[in-house]
Design a protein around this motif. Structure first.
Motif, short mmCIF file in Angstrom:
data_model
loop_
_atom_site.label_atom_id
_atom_site.label_comp_id
_atom_site.label_asym_id
_atom_site.label_seq_id
_atom_site.Cartn_x
_atom_site.Cartn_y
_atom_site.Cartn_z
N ARG A 52 0.93 -1.17 -0.11
CA ARG A 52 0.01 0.05 0.16
C ARG A 52 1.00 1.18 0.04
N ILE A 53 0.15 2.27 -0.54
CA ILE A 53 1.11 3.54 -0.76
C ILE A 53 1.29 4.07 1.00
N SER A 54 2.51 4.63 1.23
CA SER A 54 2.77 4.83 2.66
C SER A 54 3.47 6.15 2.45
N ASP A 55 3.31 7.03 3.59
CA ASP A 55 4.12 8.53 3.42
C ASP A 55 5.25 8.50 4.20
N THR A 56 5.32 7.59 5.41
CA THR A 56 6.55 7.88 6.36
C THR A 56 7.28 6.55 6.13
N ASP A 57 8.53 6.47 6.49
CA ASP A 57 9.35 5.43 6.55
C ASP A 57 8.99 4.14 7.58
N GLU A 58 8.47 4.57 8.59
CA GLU A 58 7.76 3.71 9.64
C GLU A 58 6.56 2.92 9.04
N GLN A 59 5.76 3.61 8.17
CA GLN A 59 4.58 2.96 7.52
C GLN A 59 5.34 2.01 6.45
N LYS A 60 6.31 2.32 5.75
CA LYS A 60 6.70 1.71 4.81
C LYS A 60 7.02 0.41 5.24
N THR A 61 7.94 0.65 6.55
CA THR A 61 8.33 -0.78 7.14
C THR A 61 7.22 -1.61 7.63
N GLU A 62 6.26 -1.28 8.12
CA GLU A 62 5.22 -1.95 8.48
C GLU A 62 4.56 -2.67 7.24
N GLU A 63 4.47 -2.10 6.06
CA GLU A 63 4.14 -2.45 4.94
C GLU A 63 5.04 -3.68 4.36
N GLY A 64 6.33 -3.52 4.75
CA GLY A 64 7.20 -4.52 4.31
C GLY A 64 7.09 -5.90 5.14
N LYS A 65 6.74 -5.44 6.39
CA LYS A 65 6.31 -6.81 7.44
C LYS A 65 5.24 -7.44 7.05
N ARG A 66 4.09 -6.50 6.53
CA ARG A 66 2.92 -7.40 6.20
C ARG A 66 2.92 -7.98 4.59
N PHE A 67 3.87 -7.43 4.07
CA PHE A 67 4.17 -8.49 2.50
C PHE A 67 4.88 -9.50 3.31
N ILE A 68 5.80 -9.54 4.21
CA ILE A 68 6.65 -10.92 4.47
C ILE A 68 5.40 -11.85 4.97
N ASP A 69 4.75 -11.29 5.68
CA ASP A 69 3.34 -12.03 6.45
C ASP A 69 2.68 -12.84 5.54
N ARG A 70 2.32 -12.11 4.21
CA ARG A 70 1.52 -12.41 3.20
C ARG A 70 2.22 -13.62 2.39
N ILE A 71 3.61 -13.20 2.26
CA ILE A 71 4.24 -14.17 1.03
C ILE A 71 4.89 -15.46 1.85
N TYR A 72 5.33 -15.35 3.22
CA TYR A 72 5.85 -16.34 3.96
C TYR A 72 5.15 -16.44 5.13
N PRO A 73 3.93 -17.28 5.25
CA PRO A 73 3.32 -17.31 6.28
C PRO A 73 3.87 -17.69 7.53
N LYS A 74 3.57 -17.32 8.72
CA LYS A 74 4.17 -17.73 10.12
C LYS A 74 4.82 -19.11 10.19
N GLY A 75 6.06 -19.27 10.68
CA GLY A 75 6.61 -20.67 10.90
C GLY A 75 7.52 -21.09 9.73
N LYS A 76 7.17 -20.61 8.37
CA LYS A 76 7.88 -21.32 7.30
C LYS A 76 9.12 -20.75 6.84
N SER A 77 9.34 -19.37 7.14
CA SER A 77 10.56 -18.90 6.82
C SER A 77 11.72 -18.64 8.08
N GLU A 78 11.36 -19.41 9.41
CA GLU A 78 12.25 -19.38 10.26
C GLU A 78 13.04 -20.76 10.50
#
Length: 79
Positions: A52-78
């Motif tokens: 999603r479009i984000s204005d601040t670096d903190e929001q961009k970091t949160e979007e990156g975390k959401r992307f990881i959660d979508r692509i790599y469901p919890k438990g599979k990348s650890e």
């Protein structure tokens, strides 16, 4: 601005500047103006367009975390 690096669930999120060149639409014209935008990279891959479009670096970091959660469901990348 300096890049911001964050580790999240075995993945590296980087928020950094990317310089593009904007054209005025006239072919053959070489005086293009540089335009800087902040992008989101996960493990070295630009995923800005998939977040999603984000204005601040903190929001961009949160979007990156959401992307990881979508692509790599919890438990599979650890390990």
């Amino acid at each position: 601005m300096n890049p911001i690096e964050t580790q999240y669930r075995n993945h590296k999120i980087v928020i950094r500047d990317e310089i593009e060149f904007a054209s005025d639409g006239v072919k053959g014209k070489s005086d293009r103006q540089p335009v800087t935008k902040r992008i989101i990279e996960v493990d070295g891959v630009d995923v800005t367009s998939r977040c999603r479009i984000s204005d601040t670096d903190e929001q961009k970091t949160e979007e990156g975390k959401r992307f990881i959660d979508r692509i790599y469901p919890k438990g599979k990348s650890e390990p």
